[in-house]
Design an enzyme around this catalytic site. Structure first.
Site, PDB file in Angstrom:
ATOM      1  N   THR A 163       7.565  49.047  37.747  1.00 46.11           N
ATOM      2  CA  THR A 163       7.556  49.912  36.710  1.00 46.11           C
ATOM      3  C   THR A 163       5.980  50.317  36.375  1.00 46.11           C
ATOM      4  OG1 THR A 163       9.585  48.845  35.729  1.00 46.11           O
ATOM      5  CG2 THR A 163       8.046  50.602  34.256  1.00 46.11           C
ATOM      6  N   HIS A 173      11.665  53.453  40.464  1.00 42.47           N
ATOM      7  CA  HIS A 173      11.777  52.933  41.746  1.00 42.47           C
ATOM      8  C   HIS A 173      13.181  52.461  42.086  1.00 42.47           C
ATOM      9  CE1 HIS A 173      12.148  49.071  39.458  1.00 42.47           C
ATOM     10  NE2 HIS A 173      11.112  49.244  38.692  1.00 42.47           N
TER      11      HIS A 173
HETATM   12  C1  GP9 Z   1       9.408  45.471  31.763  1.00 48.26           C
HETATM   13  C2  GP9 Z   1       9.976  46.383  32.671  1.00 48.26           C
HETATM   14  C3  GP9 Z   1      10.316  46.185  33.751  1.00 48.26           C
HETATM   15  O1  GP9 Z   1       8.463  46.102  30.755  1.00 48.26           O
HETATM   16  O2  GP9 Z   1       9.190  47.873  32.647  1.00 48.26           O
HETATM   17  O3  GP9 Z   1       9.622  46.238  34.887  1.00 48.26           O
HETATM   18  P1  GP9 Z   1       9.794  46.115  36.291  1.00 48.26           P
HETATM   19  O4  GP9 Z   1      10.289  44.592  36.677  1.00 48.26           O
HETATM   20  O5  GP9 Z   1      10.772  47.027  36.582  1.00 48.26           O
HETATM   21  O6  GP9 Z   1       8.464  46.394  36.854  1.00 48.26           O
HETATM   22 MN    MN Z   2      11.318  49.088  36.423  1.00 47.78          MN
END
Ligand code: GP9
Ligand code: MN
Length: 635
Positions: A299, A474
């Site tokens: 993310t 993603h």
């Molecule tokens: C956590 C969320 C998830 O705050 O943004 O992160 P990810 O595991 O998808 O990188």
């Molecule tokens: Mn994510």
């Protein structure tokens, strides 16, 4: 028989280790609200202070004089206690652990103001008690403590135990949280798994590596980079220029949403009814050839790309490794236009180092977990459910100065994709992968959340004056689920198909604009978000260094590079070291891909030079000139 049992004598080293060990574990529970989900995590938390303590106190075994050894043990205990205590006080303010860059960010401490004393409690004195005991032991030499010079063999055995403890800890942590170190997750997760002091060591390592690379870089490196970027800079689409000028910008990052669910069914059930309706909506442009370009930072990588139009890094999360670099962000450009800029995400603010990075990127405000009320039944899986999250975000938007830019990050559709019964709008799928089976349900839930979000925006009177951009961050289904995926897709998942599965949905919705109506097949990636959004908002395009191009421009290269070196052109896909014909999905002559391979590698290498060398600090985005030395790069 009548031999009297005598208690074995203790060494001051062992006593000091035991004290600090107990103290650290107690602090984990009493002072840091570390969240423990299972027995394994509790075990890891219990053993994680040990390896570092054994190591640092092990140094005492080389000291031959009793007095010096005692002094070393006492000073070390005091220093470690001060580090622990500083973290505790810092945590009371910021709900976070100290990082090296934070120590030098004096403005962070400015927030403490005069109230620092209020966050030190009298009970904190208990944390220093053991030091007094150690001093007393050194002075009074009680009978249960003995001093013995340590033999070579004993020292060896001691350090073997130390190393074994360290690897045992790391091994358990890796099983509990795979790729813990390379993904450099949340600081809380690091402390939880490798311990507070090892975390500090790791932080120092990251920091020094970064400083060295940065120190060696100079502005001349920018010349080649800039020439490359200049050569690919294009005129943005004039018909869309400024169509959303002056409007609020709402960007919704759709967690783990892949494009294959759009306009698709699962066992006869529609997966994304609302998003599907947008694909035909006359005010919405929907792209079905839009790729994510994230790596291990997941993310956070997708956020990095959005703001910078640069690629993230191949290893680790750039949000952690290069959070302090100079960046010229989308947010900066909106700030200059008078926007109130914010990020909204109902999670710990330090997750992915967001609190630090957002400040650097120029966000005026970060609405994180404390800004939301998570009511009874409103949390599932990773945290707050998307429906209440988006609703409460609209409440915050009502209070914002206009125009505003808000980036919202959804969370419910996150691995392992669990939902409460009442939020399941469709059945599970029936493959051998529970992950994929549940994925359809959580995607369906997020679709519902977006639908309600649109309604809330309308009710709040915000909708008409806003442009809404949505994109998937993603993949949600990794290649570990290829068997299940091939059952669903009804075809073999070749490297070609895997690359195609990296497509994520992209929507631009401008109420009343009539810009859409049918699916747009333009080839694009997340690096294109920044220039595309800037063109829609009519933001004066500066000369900031970026790899993206306006998606809707006639001059667009139609060339998408994934962070791991795979790429997609109009006719070809390079994946699994094979060149694939896009039309047939069959392997084709590698020669066809060769020129693009070179270009993809060149682009990624320039990108890494920028980030590792922190090169943007030498560059003025206003006029495209090098700072410090007065050289115009374009010459
Ligand atoms: C956590 C969320 C998830 O705050 O943004 O992160 P990810 O595991 O998808 O990188
Ligand atoms: Mn994510």
């Amino acid at each position: 028989m009548n031999k009297k049992w005598t208690m074995p004598k203790l060494s001051i080293v062992i006593i000091a280790i035991a004290f600090l060990w107990i103290k650290t574990v107690v602090s984990y529970y009493a002072s840091f609200s570390i969240n423990i989900e299972n027995v394994m995590q509790a075990i890891i938390l219990f053993i994680n202070p040990l390896s570092f303590l054994l190591l640092i106190f092990g140094v005492a075994l080389f000291i031959k004089k009793e007095k010096n050894r005692n002094l070393y043990v006492i000073i070390t205990s005091a220093v470690l206690t001060i580090i622990l205590f500083s973290n505790m006080v810092f945590y009371r303010f910021f709900n976070d652990f100290i990082t090296l860059p934070v120590l030098f960010q004096t403005n962070n401490f400015g927030d403490l103001g005069g109230s620092a004393l209020e966050n030190i409690y009298w009970t904190d004195a208990l944390y220093f008690l053991d030091i007094i005991v150690l001093i007393a032991i050194a002075k009074m030499k009680p009978s249960f403590v003995a001093f013995k010079e340590t033999t070579k063999i004993n020292r060896r055995a001691y350090f073997l135990v130390t190393i074994a403890t360290f690897f045992f800890n790391l091994g358990l942590a890796e099983t509990e949280r795979p790729q813990l170190l390379t993904r450099t997750f949340d600081r809380e997760m690091l402390v939880k798994n490798i311990g507070l002091n090892n975390y500090h060591l790791y932080d120092i390592y990251l920091q020094s590596k970064q400083s060295a690379q940065r120190a060696l870089a100079d502005s001349s490196e920018l010349v080649d980079v800039n020439n490359y970027v200049e050569a690919k800079s294009i005129e943005p689409a004039s018909d869309l220029h400024g169509i959303a000028e002056g409007k609020n910008l709402i960007v919704v990052k759709l967690e783990s949403t892949q494009n294959f669910v759009i306009n698709n069914e699962m066992n006869g059930e529609v997966i994304t009814p609302f998003l599907n309706s947008l694909t035909e909506d006359e005010d919405t442009i929907y792209l079905d050839n839009f790729y994510h370009q994230t790596e291990q930072g997941k993310t956070s990588d997708s956020e990095f790309i959005l703001d910078n139009s640069l690629y993230p890094l191949g290893r680790g999360a750039v949000f952690f490794t290069h959070s302090g670099n100079e960046y010229h962000t989308l947010t900066d450009s909106l700030n200059k236009e008078g926007y109130f800029t914010s990020a909204m995400h109902a999670n710990n603010k330090s997750f992915w180092n967001r609190d630090i990075v957002y400040e650097n990127f120029g966000y005026d405000r970060f609405y994180s977990l404390p800004d939301y009320t998570v009511g009874e039944g409103e949390a599932v899986n990773w945290g707050m459910k998307d429906i209440p999250f988006l609703q409460q975000s609209v409440e915050h938007m009502k209070e914002m100065e206009k125009p505003f830019y808000s980036k919202l990050i959804t969370l419910t559709n996150h691995h392992p994709f669990y939902l409460d019964e009442e939020d399941k709008f469709i059945d599970e799928y029936d493959s051998n992968s529970g992950t994929l089976n549940r994925y359809f349900q959580t995607v369906r839930y997020t679709d519902e959340a977006i639908k309600e979000f649109f309604t809330s925006l309308k009710e709040a009177g915000i909708y008409e004056d806003s442009v809404i951009v949505m994109y998937g961050d993603h993949y949600g289904i990794s290649e570990n689920h290829n068997v299940a995926m091939s059952q669903y897709m009804d075809k073999e998942i070749t490297p070609f198909e895997s690359a195609q599965l990296q497509r994520v949905p992209f929507f631009v919705h401008v109420p009343g604009s009539g810009i859409g109506g049918e699916t747009n097949h333009s080839l694009a990636g997340q690096v294109d978000l920044k220039p595309t959004i800037q063109n829609l908002l009519g933001v004066e395009s500066d000369k900031s260094i970026q790899f993206g191009q306006d998606i809707f421009s006639e001059e667009n290269d139609n060339f998408v590079i994934l962070r791991d070196g795979r790429f997609i052109t109009e006719d070809l896909v390079w994946a699994g070291e094979t060149c694939w014909d896009k039309e047939t999905g069959e392997a084709t002559d590698t020669e066809l891909c060769a020129p693009f391979i070179e270009r993809a590698n060149e682009e990624l290498a320039y990108n890494d030079e920028i980030i590792y060398g922190d090169l943007l600090r030498f560059y003025d985005p206003e006029n495209g000139r090098l700072l410090e030395e007065d050289v115009t790069i374009e010459e």
